[in-house]
Design a protein around this motif. Structure first.
Motif, short mmCIF file in Angstrom:
data_model
loop_
_atom_site.label_atom_id
_atom_site.label_comp_id
_atom_site.label_asym_id
_atom_site.label_seq_id
_atom_site.Cartn_x
_atom_site.Cartn_y
_atom_site.Cartn_z
N ILE A 158 -6.16 5.57 2.44
CA ILE A 158 -5.85 4.60 3.49
C ILE A 158 -6.69 3.35 3.24
CG2 ILE A 158 -5.96 4.13 5.95
CD1 ILE A 158 -5.44 7.11 6.42
N ILE A 159 -5.99 2.22 3.17
CA ILE A 159 -6.65 0.94 2.90
C ILE A 159 -6.29 -0.02 4.02
CG2 ILE A 159 -6.83 -0.98 1.25
CD1 ILE A 159 -5.43 1.74 -0.43
N GLN A 160 -7.28 -0.75 4.52
CA GLN A 160 -7.03 -1.67 5.62
C GLN A 160 -6.62 -3.05 5.12
OE1 GLN A 160 -10.25 -2.07 8.39
NE2 GLN A 160 -9.03 -3.27 9.81
N LYS A 206 -4.09 -9.17 3.90
CA LYS A 206 -4.61 -9.09 2.53
C LYS A 206 -5.57 -7.92 2.37
CE LYS A 206 -7.18 -11.88 -0.74
NZ LYS A 206 -7.88 -13.12 -1.01
N SER A 207 -5.53 -7.33 1.18
CA SER A 207 -6.51 -6.34 0.75
C SER A 207 -6.63 -6.46 -0.76
CB SER A 207 -6.08 -4.93 1.14
OG SER A 207 -7.01 -3.99 0.63
N GLY A 208 -7.68 -7.11 -1.22
CA GLY A 208 -7.85 -7.34 -2.66
C GLY A 208 -6.74 -8.22 -3.19
N GLU A 209 -6.04 -7.76 -4.23
CA GLU A 209 -4.94 -8.51 -4.83
C GLU A 209 -3.64 -8.35 -4.05
OE1 GLU A 209 -4.99 -10.46 -7.77
OE2 GLU A 209 -7.14 -10.29 -7.46
N LYS A 261 2.97 4.52 -3.32
CA LYS A 261 2.53 5.64 -4.16
C LYS A 261 1.35 6.41 -3.58
CE LYS A 261 4.11 3.82 -8.54
NZ LYS A 261 3.77 3.44 -9.88
N GLY A 262 1.48 6.95 -2.40
CA GLY A 262 0.42 7.76 -1.81
C GLY A 262 -0.63 6.97 -1.06
N ILE A 310 -2.80 -0.20 6.08
CA ILE A 310 -2.59 -0.31 7.52
C ILE A 310 -3.26 -1.58 8.05
CG2 ILE A 310 -2.40 2.18 7.84
CD1 ILE A 310 -5.29 2.10 8.92
N SER A 311 -2.69 -2.10 9.14
CA SER A 311 -3.27 -3.27 9.76
C SER A 311 -2.94 -3.29 11.24
CB SER A 311 -2.74 -4.54 9.11
OG SER A 311 -3.38 -5.67 9.67
#
Length: 146
Positions: free
Chosen positions: A36-38, A55-58, A132-133, A137-138
């Motif tokens: 899970i990435i915000q 945004k999250s990184g690229e 891909k898994g 989320i935001s």
């Protein structure tokens, strides 16, 4: 050349190829694990006036309302996307987004435009984009400025 050197010359390339193949399989397995990435808003979010970038990184996601249709486009192809409207009591209404032209573009009809009809009105929104898994989320607020 003795027999050990001959065996080493024959076996070394085979071991090298096997090593590369196993390393690739391991990397692919790691990438497919659930994570899970915000996503964080890049500045002020005004979905109604097509000015909201998460945004999250690229990875970037643009969220916009065009005549009652929520449109989401991303820098990487998505497997699925779900948009949520959250009222003042924290009750969510989900709107699964359908693919528009390609896995980069998603959309669905929502009542957001009627909920933030006046200048200065804000509304809590959530977005879940799956790749891909990985789940991006935001939770953010939209506020009309025009």
């Amino acid at each position: 050349m003795n027999k050990h050197t001959k065996v080493a010359i024959i076996v070394a390339p085979i071991l090298t190829i096997l090593g590369f193949a196993l390393a690739d399989l391991w990397e692919e397995n790691e990438a497919a694990k659930e994570k899970i990435i915000q996503l964080v808003p890049e500045g002020h979010c005004d979905v109604i006036n097509q000015s909201c970038v998460l945004k999250s990184g690229e990875f970037k996601v643009n969220v916009a309302d065009k005549d009652g249709l929520i449109e989401v486009n991303s820098t990487f192809p998505l497997d699925s996307a779900t948009f949520f409207l959250v009222d003042k009591s924290d009750n969510m209404t989900s709107y699964p987004l359908g693919m528009k032209k390609s896995p980069y573009y998603w959309r669905n009809k929502t009542p957001l435009r009627s909920l933030v009809a006046n200048k200065g009105d804000s509304y809590k929104l959530r977005l879940i984009a799956k790749i891909k898994g990985g789940q991006y989320i935001s939770e953010f607020y939209t506020q009309t400025t025009k």
